[in-house]
Design an enzyme around this catalytic site. Structure first.
Site, PDB file in Angstrom:
ATOM      1  N   LYS B 101      67.041  49.617  79.409  1.00  0.00           N
ATOM      2  CA  LYS B 101      66.206  48.422  79.618  1.00  0.00           C
ATOM      3  C   LYS B 101      67.076  47.313  79.898  1.00  0.00           C
ATOM      4  CE  LYS B 101      63.070  45.020  76.945  1.00  0.00           C
ATOM      5  NZ  LYS B 101      62.461  44.839  75.952  1.00  0.00           N
ATOM      6  N   ALA B 188      56.366  42.652  76.096  1.00  0.00           N
ATOM      7  CA  ALA B 188      56.426  41.419  75.261  1.00  0.00           C
ATOM      8  C   ALA B 188      55.111  40.818  75.295  1.00  0.00           C
ATOM      9  CB  ALA B 188      57.668  40.364  75.684  1.00  0.00           C
ATOM     10  N   GLY B 189      54.785  40.336  74.160  1.00  0.00           N
ATOM     11  CA  GLY B 189      53.681  39.534  73.856  1.00  0.00           C
ATOM     12  C   GLY B 189      52.369  40.050  73.025  1.00  0.00           C
ATOM     13  N   ASN B 210      57.157  45.821  69.999  1.00  0.00           N
ATOM     14  CA  ASN B 210      58.068  45.855  68.935  1.00  0.00           C
ATOM     15  C   ASN B 210      57.253  45.423  67.881  1.00  0.00           C
ATOM     16  OD1 ASN B 210      61.571  46.372  68.317  1.00  0.00           O
ATOM     17  ND2 ASN B 210      59.772  46.228  66.748  1.00  0.00           N
ATOM     18  N   THR B 211      57.265  43.886  67.761  1.00  0.00           N
ATOM     19  CA  THR B 211      57.032  43.149  66.632  1.00  0.00           C
ATOM     20  C   THR B 211      55.308  43.226  66.224  1.00  0.00           C
ATOM     21  OG1 THR B 211      58.496  41.604  67.739  1.00  0.00           O
ATOM     22  CG2 THR B 211      56.914  40.841  66.016  1.00  0.00           C
TER      23      THR B 211
END
Lengths: 67, 264
Positions: B101, B188-189, B210-211
Site C-alpha cells: 500500500k 480512509a474516512g 483501521n480507526t
C-alpha cells in the site's frame, strides 16, 4: 574505532564488525528484521559477509501495527 | 458464483481490508481481525527500538501468513523517496512479498495525499515489480493516471484518515469508478458500519479501514458490524436499488378490494 548511525543513533565500536555481529549484539539474531545501509537494502543472506564501515547509516526495521 | 474481490490476479472472498494500528494489544488486534473476516491486513514498517526487549512479542506472531495477506504501508512518508525505501525494506522483511500500500502524505494535519509524490513513487515501484495499491485523493484524473502507471488498486479517501467523517463526496467516488478498471477501494474516512455500506452501495470494490474499528468502544463488535456493513452494501449494489421517486408515492399493497366505508 568506528562510528555508525543505527536508526539515527550514533554508536561506536572498537573495530569493524559484520552486520550479523551487529544484530547479535542488539539481540536481533533470528528476528524478522530488514536492514538498509546508506539507503540501500542489505539482503539477509549477506548479513554475515557485509562489514560495517565508519560513517555508515544503518536502518533496521520491523513490521508494527498500522493502517 | 462466488463474488470475489480480485487484486493483481489473486482472489479474496472478503471485501473488507483492515489496518492493525491503534489496538490495545495484539490479542485484541487478532480478535478484531478475526471478527472482521478480513484477509488483507495492513502493517506499518518502523525502526526497531534500540534498547527495547528484542524478545517481546511481535505483531507478525499474531498474524499467521497462512490466514492473512500482509499489506505493508508507507504511512508517515512525505516523499516518494522515503515511500520507495520503506517498501523495499518491507519486501525484504516479508521475503519478497510484492503487494503493497503506497501512501505519500502532504502534511501531518490533514494526512491528505501528496499526489505529485504519489505518482512518482508509483512509477518507481511498478518498475521494480511491486503490486501497488495506492491511497490517493478522490480526483478521477489522478486515479486514472495511477492506473495507467500500473497500480493494481486505486484507493481514494472518503474523508480524512482517522476522521470517521464518512463518505463526504460520493459523486467523486463514482467519477473515479467510471474511469478506472482496477478495483476501487475506499481507504480512509469510514466511521461506522453504514458508511461502509454506502461505499459498497456506490459500487466500490472494497473498503479499507483501521480507526473506525480500533477506536470503537468495542473494537471486536465493531469489526463484526463492519463485515456485515460491507456485505450488505455489496449485495445491495449487486441487487440494484429501486429508483428514487420523489413526489411519486406508490402503495405496496393492492389498491383493489379495499372494504367500503360505512360512514357515507
Amino acid at each position: 574505532m568506528i562510528t555508525v548511525s543505527i536508526n539515527g543513533e550514533a554508536r561506536q565500536f572498537p573495530q569493524t564488525l559484520s552486520i550479523a555481529a551487529l544484530l547479535q549484539e542488539m539481540g536481533l539474531t533470528g528476528k524478522r528484521v530488514a536492514l538498509e545501509r546508506n539507503g540501500d537494502i542489505v539482503p539477509r543472506s549477506t548479513f554475515p559477509t557485509q562489514q560495517l564501515s565508519d560513517g555508515d547509516r544503518i536502518e533496521i526495521v520491523v513490521a508494527v501495527g498500522g493502517g | 458464483m462466488a463474488d470475489n474481490l480480485i487484486i493483481a490476479g489473486k482472489s479474496y472472498s472478503s471485501r473488507l481490508l483492515v489496518g492493525t494500528g491503534k489496538y490495545k494489544d495484539f490479542t485484541e488486534t487478532r480478535a478484531a481481525l478475526d471478527a472482521s473476516g478480513a484477509e488483507i491486513v495492513t502493517v506499518a514498517i518502523r525502526r526497531t527500538n534500540i534498547g527495547q526487549d528484542a524478545n517481546a512479542p511481535s505483531l507478525l506472531d499474531f498474524l499467521p501468513p497462512s490466514k492473512f495477506t500482509y499489506l505493508p504501508n508507507t504511512a508517515g512518508c512525505y516523499t516518494a523517496d522515503d515511500a520507495v525505501r520503506t517498501l523495499r525494506l518491507a519486501r525484504e522483511l516479508l521475503d519478497g512479498h510484492s503487494l503493497v500500500k503506497l501512501e505519500v502524505l502532504g502534511d501531518p494535519q490533514s494526512l491528505y495525499p501528496n499526489v505529485i509524490e504519489t505518482l512518482a513513487a508509483a512509477k518507481t515501484l511498478v518498475a521494480e515489480g511491486f503490486q501497488v495499491m495506492v491511497y490517493t485523493s478522490d480526483d478521477p484524473i489522478v486515479a486514472k493516471q495511477l492506473e495507467d502507471i500500473g497500480c493494481v488498486a486505486i484507493m481514494p479517501l472518503a474523508s480524512l484518515i482517522g476522521s470517521g467523517m464518512g463518505i463526504l463526496n460520493p459523486w467523486n467516488l463514482q467519477l473515479v469508478m467510471e474511469r478506472v478498471q482496477v478495483p476501487v477501494i475506499v481507504d480512509a474516512g469510514v466511521g461506522t458500519a453504514s458508511d461502509a455500506t454506502i461505499a459498497m452501495e456506490l459500487g466500490c470494490d472494497g473498503v479499507l479501514m483501521n480507526t473506525a474499528i480500533a477506536c470503537a468502544k468495542d473494537p471486536v463488535l465493531m469489526a463484526s458490524a463492519m463485515k456485515k456493513g460491507v456485505e450488505a452494501g455489496r449485495e445491495a449494489f449487486l441487487a440494484g436499488r429501486m429508483p428514487k421517486k420523489l413526489y411519486s408515492a406508490s402503495p405496496s399493497s393492492p389498491t383493489a378490494g379495499i372494504i367500503a366505508s360505512v360512514r357515507s
